[in-house]
Design an enzyme around this catalytic site. Structure first.
Site, PDB file in Angstrom:
ATOM      1  N   CYS A  22       0.829  -1.216   0.000  1.00 48.42           N
ATOM      2  CA  CYS A  22       0.000   0.000   0.000  1.00 48.42           C
ATOM      3  C   CYS A  22       0.863   1.264   0.000  1.00 48.42           C
ATOM      4  O   CYS A  22       1.660   1.476   0.915  1.00 48.42           O
ATOM      5  CB  CYS A  22      -0.912  -0.025   1.227  1.00 48.42           C
ATOM      6  SG  CYS A  22      -1.742   1.525   1.579  1.00 48.42           S
ATOM      7  N   GLY A  23       0.698   2.097  -1.015  1.00 48.95           N
ATOM      8  CA  GLY A  23       1.463   3.332  -1.120  1.00 48.95           C
ATOM      9  C   GLY A  23       1.227   4.296   0.032  1.00 48.95           C
ATOM     10  O   GLY A  23       2.160   4.916   0.539  1.00 48.95           O
ATOM     11  N   HIS A  24      -0.026   4.436   0.458  1.00 53.99           N
ATOM     12  CA  HIS A  24      -0.338   5.325   1.584  1.00 53.99           C
ATOM     13  C   HIS A  24       0.319   4.818   2.862  1.00 53.99           C
ATOM     14  O   HIS A  24       0.776   5.611   3.684  1.00 53.99           O
ATOM     15  CB  HIS A  24      -1.849   5.439   1.785  1.00 53.99           C
ATOM     16  CG  HIS A  24      -2.550   6.129   0.667  1.00 53.99           C
ATOM     17  ND1 HIS A  24      -2.396   7.463   0.393  1.00 53.99           N
ATOM     18  CD2 HIS A  24      -3.410   5.659  -0.262  1.00 53.99           C
ATOM     19  CE1 HIS A  24      -3.129   7.797  -0.646  1.00 53.99           C
ATOM     20  NE2 HIS A  24      -3.757   6.703  -1.072  1.00 53.99           N
ATOM     21  N   CYS A  25       0.370   3.508   3.020  1.00 54.86           N
ATOM     22  CA  CYS A  25       1.002   2.905   4.197  1.00 54.86           C
ATOM     23  C   CYS A  25       2.501   3.198   4.198  1.00 54.86           C
ATOM     24  O   CYS A  25       3.061   3.568   5.233  1.00 54.86           O
ATOM     25  CB  CYS A  25       0.784   1.395   4.223  1.00 54.86           C
ATOM     26  SG  CYS A  25      -0.955   0.903   4.323  1.00 54.86           S
TER      27      CYS A  25
END
Length: 101
Positions: A22-25
């Site tokens: 996950c990029g946001h993670c």
């Protein structure tokens, strides 16, 4: 592990549920580390749960998307939907901890 987190006897914790893809993670990792530094000595633990490695924990706690941040204390969970900055995460955890005393 899910039972330990949601136990009434568990120490208060700011819990970040994430997936490694996950990029946001990934973007949130340094902020969570800074928040953990800010919370050191406060009695609030910071816990990161890799939901790809622990899908049973995610299922047991109803985690549907990533990242998900919850404050867990005394068997109760409070969701967090605010900014994902160290200051805001730490402030949220401190305010929830004060309410749950």
């Amino acid at each position: 592990f899910a039972a330990q987190l949601s136990s009434a006897d568990a120490a208060p914790a700011l819990v970040v549920f994430f997936a490694p893809w996950c990029g946001h993670c990934k973007k949130m990792v340094p902020e969570v580390a800074k928040a953990a530094s800010k919370l050191r000595g406060s009695g609030v633990r910071v816990v990161a749960v890799d939901c790809d490695r622990a899908p049973e924990v995610a299922r047991a706690l109803g985690i549907k998307g990533y990242p998900t941040v919850k404050f867990m204390a005394r068997g109760k969970a409070s969701g967090y939907e605010g900014p994902r900055t160290a200051l805001q995460l730490a402030s949220f955890a401190q305010s929830r901890a004060a309410l749950d005393r």
